[in-house]
Design an enzyme around this catalytic site. Structure first.
Site, mmCIF file in Angstrom:
data_model
loop_
_atom_site.group_PDB
_atom_site.id
_atom_site.type_symbol
_atom_site.label_atom_id
_atom_site.label_comp_id
_atom_site.label_asym_id
_atom_site.label_seq_id
_atom_site.Cartn_x
_atom_site.Cartn_y
_atom_site.Cartn_z
ATOM 1 N N LYS A 68 -8.969 13.444 4.447
ATOM 2 C CA LYS A 68 -8.014 12.343 4.436
ATOM 3 C C LYS A 68 -7.019 12.603 5.561
ATOM 4 O O LYS A 68 -7.039 13.668 6.162
ATOM 5 C CB LYS A 68 -7.284 12.276 3.091
ATOM 6 C CG LYS A 68 -6.729 13.643 2.628
ATOM 7 C CD LYS A 68 -6.067 13.557 1.267
ATOM 8 C CE LYS A 68 -7.042 13.602 0.113
ATOM 9 N NZ LYS A 68 -7.185 12.366 -0.621
ATOM 10 N N ARG A 69 -6.141 11.610 5.846
ATOM 11 C CA ARG A 69 -5.113 11.857 6.839
ATOM 12 C C ARG A 69 -4.276 13.072 6.444
ATOM 13 O O ARG A 69 -4.098 13.355 5.264
ATOM 14 C CB ARG A 69 -4.213 10.624 6.978
ATOM 15 C CG ARG A 69 -4.819 9.544 7.834
ATOM 16 C CD ARG A 69 -5.105 10.020 9.237
ATOM 17 N NE ARG A 69 -3.895 10.093 10.024
ATOM 18 C CZ ARG A 69 -3.475 9.149 10.841
ATOM 19 N NH1 ARG A 69 -4.202 8.051 11.020
ATOM 20 N NH2 ARG A 69 -2.354 9.276 11.524
ATOM 21 N N LYS B 22 -15.200 7.522 -3.360
ATOM 22 C CA LYS B 22 -16.438 7.803 -2.614
ATOM 23 C C LYS B 22 -17.023 9.136 -3.071
ATOM 24 O O LYS B 22 -18.239 9.262 -3.260
ATOM 25 C CB LYS B 22 -16.156 7.835 -1.106
ATOM 26 C CG LYS B 22 -15.655 6.496 -0.555
ATOM 27 C CD LYS B 22 -15.067 6.626 0.852
ATOM 28 C CE LYS B 22 -14.256 5.380 1.192
ATOM 29 N NZ LYS B 22 -13.394 5.571 2.378
ATOM 30 N N LYS C 190 0.127 14.625 0.750
ATOM 31 C CA LYS C 190 -1.258 14.824 0.310
ATOM 32 C C LYS C 190 -1.552 16.314 0.036
ATOM 33 O O LYS C 190 -2.564 16.664 -0.522
ATOM 34 C CB LYS C 190 -2.234 14.265 1.345
ATOM 35 C CG LYS C 190 -2.134 12.739 1.517
ATOM 36 C CD LYS C 190 -3.048 12.239 2.617
ATOM 37 C CE LYS C 190 -2.819 10.769 2.963
ATOM 38 N NZ LYS C 190 -3.516 9.851 2.039
ATOM 39 N N HIS D 296 0.800 -1.228 0.000
ATOM 40 C CA HIS D 296 0.000 0.000 0.000
ATOM 41 C C HIS D 296 0.827 1.269 0.000
ATOM 42 O O HIS D 296 0.282 2.356 0.129
ATOM 43 C CB HIS D 296 -0.923 0.059 1.221
ATOM 44 C CG HIS D 296 -1.953 -1.003 1.253
ATOM 45 N ND1 HIS D 296 -3.226 -0.833 0.773
ATOM 46 C CD2 HIS D 296 -1.893 -2.284 1.696
ATOM 47 C CE1 HIS D 296 -3.927 -1.945 0.931
ATOM 48 N NE2 HIS D 296 -3.126 -2.845 1.493
ATOM 49 N N THR E 195 -8.866 6.214 -1.775
ATOM 50 C CA THR E 195 -10.190 5.587 -1.897
ATOM 51 C C THR E 195 -11.280 6.625 -1.654
ATOM 52 O O THR E 195 -12.391 6.486 -2.143
ATOM 53 C CB THR E 195 -10.337 4.413 -0.907
ATOM 54 O OG1 THR E 195 -9.804 4.814 0.356
ATOM 55 C CG2 THR E 195 -9.595 3.196 -1.403
HETATM 56 C C1 26Q Z 1 3.679 0.478 10.201
HETATM 57 C C2 26Q Z 1 4.625 0.175 11.155
HETATM 58 C C3 26Q Z 1 4.578 0.744 12.406
HETATM 59 C C4 26Q Z 1 3.552 1.635 12.693
HETATM 60 C C5 26Q Z 1 2.588 1.936 11.737
HETATM 61 C C6 26Q Z 1 2.654 1.362 10.481
HETATM 62 C C7 26Q Z 1 1.637 1.690 9.455
HETATM 63 C C8 26Q Z 1 0.280 1.734 9.778
HETATM 64 C C9 26Q Z 1 -0.660 2.059 8.830
HETATM 65 C C10 26Q Z 1 2.004 1.947 8.141
HETATM 66 C C11 26Q Z 1 1.039 2.274 7.187
HETATM 67 C C12 26Q Z 1 -0.315 2.323 7.515
HETATM 68 C C13 26Q Z 1 -1.374 2.669 6.560
HETATM 69 C C14 26Q Z 1 -1.195 2.907 5.277
HETATM 70 C C15 26Q Z 1 -2.308 3.311 4.405
HETATM 71 O O1 26Q Z 1 -3.422 3.565 4.855
HETATM 72 N N1 26Q Z 1 -2.077 3.378 3.087
HETATM 73 C C16 26Q Z 1 -3.122 3.762 2.169
HETATM 74 O O2 26Q Z 1 -3.761 2.589 1.701
HETATM 75 C C17 26Q Z 1 -4.887 2.898 0.918
HETATM 76 C C18 26Q Z 1 -5.590 1.598 0.576
HETATM 77 O O3 26Q Z 1 -4.856 0.884 -0.349
HETATM 78 C C19 26Q Z 1 -4.489 3.685 -0.310
HETATM 79 O O4 26Q Z 1 -5.668 4.062 -0.991
HETATM 80 C C20 26Q Z 1 -3.709 4.921 0.072
HETATM 81 O O5 26Q Z 1 -3.224 5.563 -1.086
HETATM 82 C C21 26Q Z 1 -2.553 4.530 0.984
HETATM 83 O O6 26Q Z 1 -1.890 5.700 1.462
#
Ligand code: 26Q
Length: 821
Positions: free
Chosen positions: A537-538, A649, A543, A351, A645
């Site tokens: 979004k975050r 929406k 972004k 991702h 995503t």
């Molecule tokens: C990893 C290690 C330690 C702590 C936290 C994490 C961690 C947690 C969550 C790393 C990444 C995430 C989340 C990533 C994320 O939400 N990515 C998004 O995924 C969506 C679904 O595929 C995409 O639409 C977005 O573009 C992408 O940013």
């Protein structure tokens, strides 16, 4: 079976009985919370019958099952979704109304299950809905976090994090299964020995043992008996394993394991607790799936034929060594047999390509926390290295190795141990294949593929926007609920002035609902006749919320300077959480809030623009915001947003995409055409070129662009805050650290894109047409399409079979077409 939801009368009677039995009160005397809990229990119990039918059918027919391992499931509320999917919403609403109760008041009592950060977690939730609705046996596996992602409040113009106590009233959907608890072991020492046949054996003496206890949540599909399971693991003490004298520390350690979602979705931090969480739900989930399989088939030889495991990013990648461990140590498989089973079972979704988000754990931490698992990772690496050497590709090994620089590279482990690696949008998969994982892609050419994300159009269109749904049904019937590609039928009417007018009425209705929320919660009056321009979004530098607020600052400054310069009245909405430790992101929120305060309080300018920052972005806020939008801001630096995503929406609800050629925006314009979106800015190739030539010069842009200079200067001349250093991080990020995400480079193009959008909006028929085309073409972005692709091309799943009788028993419609199929 007697179905209490078959009529209003039986439902009302059942609700009375439930409230009385649970709380010892008449319905009239009960608290709203008690009514909500009783209603929830009735709905959940009703799902029980379909749950049973599903489990029976899967077992009897030997249906292949998917286990979707994800650290995050951002489910939001489930009441409306479940009632609608089960086809009993109207009965419940009307029954409650008879009793003098408004269903919306009870819906509001449900807390969002916010067990995730953002896109990745919400994707997992959409996938569960589509799996069940498509009659596929797909289970979720995650952690039962006691607190969701933090609740965001804005205090003194800044983000403050408060705990998200989503379990305050308990969770009406879950079923506690203490009988299925398993042990998870951490740390300690490993005794290894060879037996008389030369077989390796090991014995783990753990330092820390917890009991993983499952809570199962039924996931009901739309108009089908299929009811899958989301299994949430909680940690409890393991009475036998507490060592003398350390009880308090032990209790704390157990409790910490499932306390929080890690609130960082962009930078990787090597915190041991996170690694513990990862192994905790992996170990418990693997144990469960092995037991389920053995109960039906008695042997693990056919595990890969009957089970698919999807890893949602690398967070659950320990599934690979853990499954190896179980197969070899507990079931006596040799390495090659076990490896064959594991690699044919497991698949991995990537991702992110942001280097700072890729998981890498210190080898020493992994070794001491998970001695046997680490040993297996070393062996995976050794054999993989041999394979690379043997293929004469030693020079490629450094880019693909799992263990290097004293770290475990989790993405490389995932690629080596899976049969499929996919990205989440066309451009993202291309970047993976050609750039980030180029060595792997040439070494394992057949392994890489794309699965463009989707979202469940049931939650994001049908249920959250009933006004639009009614309108669509009037023109094209309701087949799109089951078959989202049928939205295309709307193309026949996009020029119909009557539909255009009715659509504007729906949009206005949704704007009024959002405006009422904003008035009630933020005290801001917004004009529903303005353009609603939204970015939700975050909060992250890539972004580029910063570019959005810069444009707004520019318009304000310009209108203050020049009384003749006026814009099409617009309301700009932002909603975004920043990771608690991400100082720059927090400063950008502060800037947005301060700019909003200044503009909204300016009697002249506020007639033309207002800025609203909606705190605590969450599934429920998104359900309010997205369907009121006219313009969807998707403005990430090209090449950085894997998919997005939210863009999908917004599109489903008619908003026009104002965006860069990044992530799934690329496919959105593929579908609607460049004439039905507003695309601007640098492309991936442009950015690569600038980087290669090292030609980006922020000061040159600053000096040559007076509009931009005015905005940047305003950060430090007390326009937005009395303190000239208030926005120092932002200034430094752009001007001293060279603006990593090209805000300055894209600023002019962004201004022009906005001007074009305003002009477009003035041409009502053209604008309405474009919005309707977006809705008509949004079927492709349903997660039903995405899940079909995964099921066919990666998982090899077949549909669960039900008899006509079973469908009727579950209260589903049995139409002739489906009967024939
Ligand atoms: C990893 C290690 C330690 C702590 C936290 C994490 C961690 C947690 C969550 C790393 C990444 C995430 C989340 C990533 C994320 O939400 N990515 C998004 O995924 C969506 C679904 O595929 C995409 O639409 C977005 O573009 C992408 O940013």
């Amino acid at each position: 079976m007697n179905n209490i939801f078959s009529s209003k009368e039986t439902f009302k009677e059942a609700l009375r009985a439930e409230v009385s039995a649970r709380f010892g009160r008449d319905l009239e005397d009960a608290y709203d919370e008690e009514r909500y809990l009783a209603l929830g229990a009735l709905i959940r119990d009703h799902a029980g019958n379909s749950w049973k039918l599903t489990k029976k059918s899967v077992r009897a027919n030997g249906t292949k099952q998917l286990y979707y391992f994800s650290m995050e499931f951002l489910m939001g509320r489930l009441m409306v979704n479940n009632l609608m999917n089960m086809g009993i919403y109207d009965v419940v609403r009307d029954g409650l109304a008879d009793l003098g109760l408004d269903i919306h008041n009870l819906e509001e009592l449900e807390c969002d299950a916010g067990l995730g950060n953002g896109g990745l977690g919400r994707l997992a939730a959409c996938f569960l809905d589509s799996l069940a609705s498509l009659n596929l046996a797909g289970n979720g596996n995650c952690i039962r976090y006691h607190y969701g992602l933090f609740k965001q409040e804005i205090v003194n113009d800044e983000q403050v994090e408060k705990p998200d106590c989503w379990l305050r009233l308990g969770n009406v959907w879950e079923v506690w299964k203490p009988q299925h608890a398993v042990q998870v072991k951490f740390g300690g020492t490993l005794d290894a020995y060879m037996d008389q046949f030369g077989h390796f054996h090991s014995h783990h003496n753990p330092a820390f043992v917890v009991r993983a206890v499952p809570y199962d949540v039924p996931i009901v599909g739309y108009n089908t008996p299929t009811t899958n399971t989301l299994r949430l693991w909680d940690a409890e003490v393991d009475e036998e394993s507490v060592q003398a004298g350390v009880l308090n520390k032990y209790l704390n350690d157990v409790q910490a394991l499932t306390a929080n979602v890690y609130p960082d979705d962009s930078t990787y931090e090597g915190k041991e607790l996170r690694l513990k969480q990862e192994y905790f739900f992996v170990c418990a989930g693997v144990d469960q799936l092995i037991h389920n399989h053995l109960r039906v088939y008695g042997s693990l030889d056919n595990l890969a034929e009957k089970t698919a495991i999807q890893l949602n990013d690398t967070h659950p990648v320990l599934v690979i060594p853990e499954l190896m461990r179980v197969l070899m140590d507990d079931y006596d498989y040799d390495w090659d047999q076990a490896w064959d089973i594991v690699t044919r079972t497991v698949a991995y979704t990537n991702h992110t390509i942001m280097a700072e988000a890729l998981e890498r754990w210190p080898q020493e931490m992994m070794r001491s926390l998970l001695p046997r698992v680490y040993m297996i990772i070393e062996e995976i690496e050794r054999r993989f290295h041999y394979e690379v050497q043997h293929a004469g590709k030693e020079h490629m090994f450094p880019a693909m190795s799992i263990l290097s620089n004293n770290q475990v590279n989790m993405a490389n482990l995932a690629v080596v141990g899976s049969h499929s690696v996919n990205g989440v949008a066309k451009i993202h998969s291309e970047i993976l294949i050609n750039d980030v994982m180029a060595s792997f892609a040439s070494f394992y050419p057949g392994r890489f593929n794309n699965k463009t994300n989707g979202v469940t159009h049931r939650r994001w269109l049908v249920y959250s926007n009933p006004q639009l749904t009614e309108l669509l049904k009037k023109y094209i019937g309701d087949s799109f609920i089951k078959h989202p590609e049928d939205l295309e039928k709307l193309m026949a009417y996009v020029d119909d002035p009557k539909l255009q007018e009715e659509f504007f009425e729906v949009k206005l209705e949704r704007k009024k609902i959002l405006a009422a929320y904003v008035k009630e919660h933020l005290g801001i009056e917004v004009d529903v006749n303005t353009i609603f321009d939204c970015q939700s979004k975050r909060l992250h530098a890539y972004k580029r919320q910063l570019m959005n607020i810069f444009h707004i600052m520019y318009l304000y400054l310009r209108m203050k300077q020049d009384p003749n310069y006026r814009i099409t009245p617009t309301t700009y909405f932002f909603s975004a959480k920043a990771a608690p430790g991400y100082a720059l992101a927090k400063e950008i929120i502060k800037l947005i809030v301060k700019v909003a305060n200044r503009i909204n309080g300016d009697p002249q300018v506020s007639q033309y623009m207002k800025v609203v920052f909606i705190p605590n972005y969450s599934v429920s806020i998104a359900e309010l915001l997205i369907n009121a939008a006219d313009v969807s801001e998707q403005i990430s630096t090209a090449g950085k947003e894997a998919s997005g995503t939210g863009n999908m929406k917004y599109m489903m609800n008619g908003a026009l995409t104002l965006g860069t050629l990044d992530g799934a925006n690329v496919e959105i314009v593929d579908c609607v055409g460049f004439e039905n979106a507003k695309i601007f800015g640098l492309k991936v190739e442009d950015i690569e070129c600038i980087r290669r030539e090292n030609s980006y010069d922020v000061w040159r842009i600053y000096h040559s662009n007076p509009k931009l200079r005015m905005v940047i200067d305003s950060l430090r001349n007390c326009t937005w805050s009395e303190n000239p250093n208030e926005f120092q991080l932002i200034f430094n990020d752009l001007m001293l650290h060279k603006d990593e995400f090209f805000v300055l480079a894209d600023f002019d193009a962004y201004l022009m894109a906005h001007a074009d959008v305003s002009a477009w909006y003035a041409d009502k028929p053209a604008w309405a047409r474009a919005m309707l085309v977006n809705i008509a073409k949004s079927g492709y972005f349903s997660s039903d399409r995405t899940i079909r692709e995964y099921a066919k091309e990666i998982w090899g799943l077949d549909e669960i079979k039900f008899t006509r009788q079973e469908r009727l028993e579950a209260g589903c419609t049995v139409d002739d077409e489906e009967d024939a199929a």
